[in-house]
Design an enzyme around this catalytic site. Structure first.
Site, PDB file in Angstrom:
ATOM      1  N   GLU A  11       0.803  -1.234   0.000  1.00 47.86           N
ATOM      2  CA  GLU A  11       0.000   0.000   0.000  1.00 47.86           C
ATOM      3  C   GLU A  11       0.832   1.278   0.000  1.00 47.86           C
ATOM      4  O   GLU A  11       0.663   2.139   0.857  1.00 47.86           O
ATOM      5  CB  GLU A  11      -0.954  -0.022   1.197  1.00 47.86           C
ATOM      6  N   ASP A  64      -1.245  -3.860  -3.308  1.00 44.86           N
ATOM      7  CA  ASP A  64      -2.008  -2.625  -3.038  1.00 44.86           C
ATOM      8  C   ASP A  64      -3.495  -2.836  -3.312  1.00 44.86           C
ATOM      9  O   ASP A  64      -3.890  -3.810  -3.965  1.00 44.86           O
ATOM     10  CB  ASP A  64      -1.472  -1.466  -3.895  1.00 44.86           C
ATOM     11  N   GLU A 115      -6.340 -10.356  -1.715  1.00 49.13           N
ATOM     12  CA  GLU A 115      -7.186 -10.148  -0.525  1.00 49.13           C
ATOM     13  C   GLU A 115      -8.649  -9.990  -0.918  1.00 49.13           C
ATOM     14  O   GLU A 115      -9.345  -9.086  -0.451  1.00 49.13           O
ATOM     15  CB  GLU A 115      -6.706  -8.908   0.244  1.00 49.13           C
TER      16      GLU A 115
HETATM   17  C1  XIL Z   1      -6.638  -6.352   7.996  1.00 51.86           C
HETATM   18  C2  XIL Z   1      -7.020  -7.544   8.879  1.00 51.86           C
HETATM   19  O1  XIL Z   1      -7.916  -8.350   8.176  1.00 51.86           O
HETATM   20  C3  XIL Z   1      -7.668  -7.056  10.161  1.00 51.86           C
HETATM   21  O2  XIL Z   1      -7.855  -8.144  11.068  1.00 51.86           O
HETATM   22  C4  XIL Z   1      -6.792  -6.016  10.838  1.00 51.86           C
HETATM   23  O3  XIL Z   1      -7.477  -5.477  11.948  1.00 51.86           O
HETATM   24  C5  XIL Z   1      -6.464  -4.913   9.861  1.00 51.86           C
HETATM   25  O4  XIL Z   1      -5.854  -5.461   8.711  1.00 51.86           O
HETATM   26  N1  XIL Z   1      -4.984  -4.644   3.472  1.00 51.86           N
HETATM   27  C6  XIL Z   1      -4.059  -5.515   3.963  1.00 51.86           C
HETATM   28  C7  XIL Z   1      -4.403  -6.409   5.088  1.00 51.86           C
HETATM   29  O5  XIL Z   1      -2.962  -5.621   3.394  1.00 51.86           O
HETATM   30  O6  XIL Z   1      -3.300  -6.677   5.895  1.00 51.86           O
HETATM   31  C8  XIL Z   1      -5.517  -5.860   5.925  1.00 51.86           C
HETATM   32  O7  XIL Z   1      -5.891  -6.826   6.901  1.00 51.86           O
HETATM   33  C9  XIL Z   1      -6.669  -5.493   5.035  1.00 51.86           C
HETATM   34  C10 XIL Z   1      -6.269  -4.429   4.049  1.00 51.86           C
END
Ligand code: XIL
Length: 830
Positions: free
Chosen positions: A204, A271, A344
């Site tokens: 990110e 990202d 994700e």
């Molecule tokens: C999130 C987790 O799912 C949560 O449990 C935590 O509180 C915050 O982070 N982008 C990412 C992940 O790269 O690491 C994030 O994960 C979601 C957004």
């Protein structure tokens, strides 16, 4: 639970849900009042609002019989999900995970905040022992034990990272760079596991406000990460240095660290909002990859080898799924020359709809998932993996928008079936509400399924199936190739039920019609034939089949120790509350008990056995019992009811080294009491087996029963012989015919071709389909097989039970004990 625990998502069957982005909180206590059913939750440290959800969610339970996502996409890319360390000890969850996914990302455990949580200053970064690796290691260990690939997430990020690593007291370029190198090196070299396939090196880096990007220099689009700020402090602009350099350095340090452990896990930039940011991301990758090729440290690999498309979409918000945008993004990344991962994926509704999606909304979400997966398949050649950010809505960081493939009760949503490319079964529990309303009849997994009403009282869940329901279901079912219809009776899982009773019209189990009822409960599944009670005289109108968790506390310490905490069940048929003593040799029932083996057990699944325990507490192994990996159950068939328990029997002998080809067979047969040694410790594998002994083994293994019609015995067999009963059965069934002079020569050795004759007859007596037989032509000495043994030999070759001995059938060689174990083992495996 005492004190305050960090909790997220699910505790037992109680879902605790915060509003979006606020799932982490410190839970102090939960109290459930028994009269009003109110759940009181006490927590601290959260901005969470607790939102009432008046929908009655059934207990959360993973369904281990669903088709598998990773299998459906095995030709395309890996399918992944996320894990937290404690989840690796949840047997049902991990069994589900192993079935559905083949790559894992730690949801939080590998983030800097977690790994550095025991440190307070940058000076401690050098000390490996201060890193909090325990939780992440637990995930890595679990992944290694279960053949899961691992994606490391994440090394350099503006978020979930302690300030001291980049903006501590000095906050300079030099300090941030040194800290970064130490951190990346320590972390990558610590996780020295062959299962790592990739790492998110930088996460990110680009700003959400994409209008910052001037479309010429990707650096203009970066977010003000503390890394960028520190790197800017001390950058020499005259040399072209800037805050953006932290990205290049991070990847270089990752390359150098991987070189130390000979790892080629792919190094990714990751990202979100990538459908908006793709141009700046791609330009950065192209620019830095070109720069790296001129670097003296260049190692022949690309600096940035992959781009992770987080794909955190919204429904009703942005970024939404726009097929063109997604394709354009993927095409741009392919042009930049790197691999792609969907890293994700989730897709919540912006509105929480009371946490409950109706059919229309589920369908809307399913269609969007379909669009995405069609695109992913199209570009599969460039995609390493597609990872969902969460297993079920209730566990999701954006759970209020119901973003995933599985709902708050872990049931598959329409989106799951869409991603699988399968029609949703009509009785998909996600759209019906078990336990409320009348029995439903529909088709599920290709099987006509009846879902009865259930009442649970004092731990006993009772499901009544009426004659009308059953008739309706049987009408819908079509006969299989054996002319048999099958109807599944799916009893929805009940919280706190230790016993399940399925009440059926008694006539349905004394029927001449050929059908089978498959009673599916949380404690186990039992398939009963329509003639199950053909030999029972009770005049009761209804009977119940009961599958109850067994109380093993009164068993001997030995037996209890071998059962350990594996499941044990009591099976019974009842008329009212009277147990009917059921024992019907012509109507075997088959039973499947859900079981998740430990890693050791999984390495030796043949040693997982099922015991029947009689009223005196004596345990006897059921020869046909076995673990079935495909369904995650231990299965067996039986013609009587008692207590059954799963055990793990590790039986071997000290003299098996000379017969490595037979070891597994001997141990598997010994574990379930089919075969035994010549003493506790020796097996005498190379000794010839006696005729009587082989007969005894065949009868035992195939669980052959006589009807007692045979009252004469061979002249040379005394009534006291240890093999008398089995030989009598074999004689009655025409397996053992003896010699013309009414002798059997029980102690004689046995030739391989005589073994084949006896085995083929035994299989036929057991009702096994022996088939037309194979050809003996492949064996050099086929011509030596005597006429009387030719058909049997061909049948056994056809079934793969006899494979020959060094390319020969060797009909006149003496048959050894080790060979006998192998033959029995192959029969068992049929
Ligand atoms: C999130 C987790 O799912 C949560 O449990 C935590 O509180 C915050 O982070 N982008 C990412 C992940 O790269 O690491 C994030 O994960 C979601 C957004």
């Amino acid at each position: 639970m005492s004190g305050s625990e960090r909790a997220q998502g699910l505790i037992g069957n109680i879902g605790i849900r915060g509003t979006a982005g606020s799932n982490d909180f410190n839970l102090n206590s939960i109290k459930i009042t028994d009269d009003s059913g109110t759940v009181l939750v006490n927590w601290t440290g959260s901005s969470s609002d607790f939102v009432p959800d008046d929908y009655q969610w059934p207990p959360a339970k993973w369904n281990l019989t669903l088709p598998s996502l990773k299998d459906a996409y095995s030709q395309y890319f890996k399918i992944g999900n996320i894990m937290e360390p404690t989840q690796t000890t949840d047997a049902t969850l991990t069994a589900m995970y192993d079935k559905q996914y083949n790559v894992v990302t730690a949801e939080n455990a590998m983030k800097p905040d977690n790994l550095l949580k025991n440190m307070s200053s940058a000076s401690e970064l050098l000390d490996q022992s201060k890193y909090n690796f325990a939780g992440a290691d637990q995930i890595v260990q679990w992944a290694e034990d279960n053949n899961q690939s691992i994606h490391g997430h994440t090394l350099v990020w503006y978020s979930q990272t302690p300030a001291f690593i980049n903006t501590g007291a000095s906050g300079t370029r030099a300090a941030a760079k040194a800290n970064m190198e130490t951190y990346i090196t320590n972390v990558i070299t610590h996780f020295n596991s062959p299962n790592f396939i990739s790492w998110d090196v930088v996460n990110e880096a680009f700003d959400d406000n994409t209008s910052k990007f001037d479309h010429k220099d990707w650096r203009t689009g970066l977010r003000n990460s503390p890394w960028l700020t520190a790197y800017a402090n001390g950058a020499d602009a005259s040399k072209g240095e800037s805050g953006a350099d932290y990205i290049y350095d991070a990847f270089v340090f990752a390359h150098l660290a991987e070189a130390q452990i000979d790892s080629t896990a792919k190094l990714y930039y990751n990202d979100y909002n990538e459908t908006y940011k793709y141009e700046e991301m791609a330009q950065m990758v192209e620019d830095l990859n070109a720069q790296w090729e001129q670097d003296p440290r260049y190692d022949g690999r690309k600096l940035i080898e992959g781009i992770g498309m987080q794909s955190h979409f919204w429904i009703g918000g942005d970024p939404h799924v726009d097929a063109n945008e997604v394709e354009t993004t993927i095409q741009r990344f392919i042009k930049a020359g790197v691999r792609i991962s969907v890293s994700e994926l989730d897709m919540p509704f912006e509105d929480n709809y009371g946490y409950h999606l109706d059919e229309v909304k589920q369908k809307q979400q399913a269609d969007l998932y379909s669009i995405l997966f069609d695109i992913y398949k199209k570009y599969a050649a460039s995609i390493d993996r597609v990872t969902f950010w969460g297993k079920a809505d209730i566990q999701s960081w954006r759970g209020s928008g119901m973003p995933l493939l599985f709902d708050n009760s872990f049931r598959p949503k329409k989106a799951f079936w869409a991603v699988m490319g399968l029609d949703e079964p009509t009785t998909n529990p996600s759209t019906s509400n078990p336990g409320m309303g009348a029995a439903t009849v529909g088709t599920k997994d290709g099987q006509v399924t009846l879902e009865p009403k259930v009442e649970t009282k004092n731990g006993v869940a009772t499901a009544a199936v009426s004659n009308d329901d059953l008739t309706k279901a049987l009408k819908q079912a079509t006969a299989n190739t054996n002319g048999k219809k099958q109807v599944a009776i799916q009893v929805p899982a009940q919280a706190n039920a230790t016993s399940y009773e399925v009440q059926l019209p008694a006539a349905s189990l004394k029927s001449q019609d050929a059908f089978e009822l498959v009673l599916k409960t949380d404690n186990g599944t039992i398939s009963v034939p329509s003639n199950m009670l053909s030999n029972v005289t009770s005049s009761a109108e209804n009977v119940s089949v009961r599958i109850a968790k067994a109380d093993t506390s009164s068993l001997s310490a030995d037996v209890r120790a071998q059962i350990g905490n594996r499941p044990a069940i009591d099976l019974n048929v009842l008329a009212g509350d009277q147990v009917i003593a059921w024992n019907n040799p012509v109507a075997p029932v088959t039973v499947a008990i859900p079981y998740t083996p430990t890693a050791t057990e999984l390495a030796n699944p043949d040693r997982i056995v099922i015991w029947t325990i009689d009223s005196q507490g004596n345990a006897t192994s059921i020869p046909n019992g076995r673990y079935d990996a495909a369904t995650g159950t231990v299965q067996f068939s039986t013609t009587h009811f008692s207590t059954y328990a799963i055990a793990f029997v590790d039986k071997t002998f000290s003299d098996l080294q000379s017969v490595p080809w037979a070891q597994q067979a001997v141990e598997a047969m010994a574990a379930r009491g089919i075969i035994s040694g010549t003493s506790e410790d020796s097996f005498a594998p190379k000794a010839s087996i006696k005729r009587a002994d082989f007969i005894k083994l065949l009868v035992k293994e195939l669980e052959l029963k006589g009807i007692g019609s045979e009252d004469t015995m061979f002249g040379d067999v005394p009534a006291s012989a240890y093999y008398y009963n089995e030989l009598a059965i074999a004689k009655e069934l025409g397996i053992a015919t003896g010699y013309g002079d009414n002798t059997f020569k029980p102690d004689s050795t046995i030739s391989r071709q005589d073994m084949m004759v006896l085995t083929a007859r035994a299989l036929a007596a057991a009702g096994r389909q022996v088939g037309a037989g194979g050809s003996l032509n492949a064996f050099a000495d086929a011509g030596n097989v005597s006429g009387y043994a030719q058909d049997s030999a061909a049948q056994l070759v056809g079934l793969g039970i006899v494979n020959g001995k060094n390319g020969k059938i060797a009909p006149n060689d003496l048959f050894t004990r080790a060979e006998a174990a192998v033959i029995l083992y192959r029969i068992w495996k049929l």
